[in-house]
Design an enzyme around this catalytic site. Structure first.
Site, PDB file in Angstrom:
ATOM      1  N   HIS A  87       0.840  -1.213   0.000  1.00  0.00           N
ATOM      2  CA  HIS A  87       0.000   0.000   0.000  1.00  0.00           C
ATOM      3  C   HIS A  87       0.869   1.255   0.000  1.00  0.00           C
ATOM      4  O   HIS A  87       0.441   2.305   0.486  1.00  0.00           O
ATOM      5  CB  HIS A  87      -0.948   0.029   1.204  1.00  0.00           C
ATOM      6  CG  HIS A  87      -1.683  -1.252   1.401  1.00  0.00           C
ATOM      7  ND1 HIS A  87      -2.844  -1.555   0.757  1.00  0.00           N
ATOM      8  CD2 HIS A  87      -1.392  -2.346   2.160  1.00  0.00           C
ATOM      9  CE1 HIS A  87      -3.261  -2.772   1.100  1.00  0.00           C
ATOM     10  NE2 HIS A  87      -2.376  -3.271   1.941  1.00  0.00           N
ATOM     11  N   SER A  93      15.169  20.061 -16.838  1.00  0.00           N
ATOM     12  CA  SER A  93      14.072  20.962 -17.164  1.00  0.00           C
ATOM     13  C   SER A  93      14.614  22.101 -18.029  1.00  0.00           C
ATOM     14  O   SER A  93      15.760  22.511 -17.873  1.00  0.00           O
ATOM     15  CB  SER A  93      13.498  21.515 -15.859  1.00  0.00           C
ATOM     16  OG  SER A  93      12.809  22.715 -16.099  1.00  0.00           O
TER      17      SER A  93
END
Ligand code: ARG
Length: 500
Positions: A165, A284
């Site tokens: 999870h 970026s």
């Protein structure tokens, strides 16, 4: 003729006056829609091989005489040298190549299409092409598996947090984690090989679907083209495309496995557990400090396309009546592209895994986070005589007190407090303090879980050995497939050279 109709602009569809179509059925305004010539670039080489094998067989069966076969085969060489781009229009590559042969040698070129149809021809071409794609994708899985096993071999003792999870669950090791993906990808290799076995059967000689009165030899063309046998029933041979669905599904399943690995590595990069090599990262355009795991994001993204392709292929095939229907023309080109994308994704994942740098200190630090050794403490208390459910309750109470930065002695003291609260007795009634501290240590916790396939270094070493053997075996199998195809291609060349 509608050559000046602005609606008809698809590449290669301009010339309706082919040897096959003549003036009728030129397609009119729908000609571009009817034509698959541009997409057929993917099966140009396949069609030439199919034409050659068929022509050699026709000559061997004395359906076409040797001199004409020689002229046809020489014309096919010229067509190959000129390339797909030189084909002069037509509904598809089959028709365009036949037209190009007839243009070069005259009406005798039309003998090439004796005892076949474009239906068995295209079915053969796409099997011939797809088997290459499936082999290449399977080979990429081997490269990735090799990378996973090599890195795992270096990290059988490197602890890391394991999650369920996405919450810290139990400590494990990098080797155990990487082997979990190697196992999945090994099954993907097997699925691709299964798809290969069913793809690599020859439909040639089925003609339109109902066979032919000519005394052809289907086994011979199958052998010349490197197929491992026939699709026997001629209606099945001309119609069946389940091999496309199976290939697309095998690729989609592989892509899905890759997407999980990619997602994990994206998350692990975010946590500082692993650093990708610059070759597999990007930056970026505005934030120069950034190092982004773009290759893995693209790998994850390929799964979306591949799943769409598998679903799209089945949707196209669903409910098609026997035998040939033109819908089938739309079934294969995108499967080739998907197989190619998935192969590339597997290769990129292999490179990223092989070159990534695991940060052992950060991993060791995080391995015990979230009281991830709790299950081991409960197991220990149960071994010491407590019912497992009571042990679970004690550890649950301790979990509320234990902090991530508690060393084993501090955590053990908190477990002791919890034991007193739950049972009224100290821990020492069941186990020693040393034993509790040992299982609270992530490394020792991992070492204790030595059941078959578990993360303990000994168990992983055993598994690694087995996985390496199975990878070696798959490499041998795939190399044999490659070699068989290369042998067939050489044999076909040798037969052709007898005539030209
Ligand atoms: N280009 C066609 C395809 O890919 C070839 C078969 C055409 N056959 C026919 N009967 N119209 O399916």
């Amino acid at each position: 003729m509608t050559d000046d109709d602005p609606a008809v602009t698809a590449e290669g569809a301009e010339d309706a006056d082919t040897a096959v179509r003549r003036d009728r059925f030129s397609g009119g305004p729908a000609r571009a829609f009817l034509s698959s010539l541009a997409a057929d670039a993917a099966i140009f080489e396949a069609d030439l091989a199919v034409d050659r094998a068929h022509t050699v067989m026709l000559a061997e069966r004395e359906i076409v005489d040797d001199a004409v076969a020689g002229e046809i085969l020489a014309a096919l060489d010229a067509v190959e040298a000129a390339g797909h781009g030189d084909l002069d229009g037509g509904e598809d590559v089959h028709e365009a190549i036949e037209t190009a042969v007839i243009d070069r040698i005259g009406p005798d070129g039309g003998r090439m299409h004796t005892a076949r149809s474009r239906n068995d021809e295209v079915a053969t071409c796409i099997r011939y092409r797809l088997r290459e794609d499936l082999l290449a994708a399977a080979e990429a899985t081997l490269t990735l598996r090799r990378a996973l096993l090599d890195v795992a071999g270096e990290h059988t003792e490197t602890v890391m947090p394991g999650y369920t999870h996405l919450q810290p669950a139990q400590p494990t090791t990098i080797a155990h984690y990487l082997l979990s993906y190697e196992g999945g990808i090994a099954r993907d290799t097997a699925r691709l090989l299964d798809a290969y076995e069913r793809t690599n059967r020859s439909p040639l000689g089925a003609a339109a679907f109902a066979g032919t009165p000519f005394d052809i030899d289907r086994e011979r063309t199958a052998e010349l083209l490197g197929f491992d046998g026939l699709v026997a029933n001629s209606m099945d041979a001309a119609s069946a495309r389940d091999f496309l669905a199976e290939g697309a599904t095998a690729c989609a399943t592989l892509a899905t496995t890759l997407s999980g690995l990619a997602e994990d590595l994206v998350l692990f990069s975010n946590k500082g557990f692993v650093e990708l090599s610059d070759d597999y990262a990007s930056t970026s355009s505005i934030m120069p400090q950034k190092k982004n795991p773009d290759t893995l994001e693209l790998t994850r993204g390929v799964a979306g396309d591949a799943i769409g392709e598998a679903a799209g292929t089945l949707s196209l095939l669903k409910g098609l009546p026997r035998a040939y229907n033109r819908d089938l023309q739309r079934a294969h080109a995108s499967v080739f592209e998907t197989a190619d994308d998935v192969r590339e994704a597997a290769e990129v994942a292999a490179g990223a895994v092989a070159t990534a740098d695991w940060n052992e200190a950060v991993l060791a630090d995080a391995a015990g986070d979230g009281f991830s050794t709790a299950t081991g403490v409960a197991d220990l208390l149960a071994t010491g005589g407590l019912p497992f459910r009571t042990a679970h309750e004690i550890v649950a109470a301790a979990a509320e007190r234990v902090a991530d930065d508690d060393a084993p002695p501090a955590a053990a003291a908190k477990v002791d407090e919890a034991a007193r609260t739950v049972t009224g007795e100290p821990l020492s009634a069941y186990v020693s303090r040393e034993e509790v501290e040992a299982v609270l240590d992530p490394e020792r916790s991992v070492a204790s879980r030595d059941s078959a396939g578990g993360p303990a270094p000994d168990a992983v070493a055993c598994d690694l050995e087995a996985r390496r053997e199975s990878l070696d075996a798959d490499e041998t199998t795939l190399a044999a497939r490659r070699e068989a195809l290369a042998d067939a291609a050489r044999a076909l060349d040798a037969e052709v050279s007898e005539y030209v």
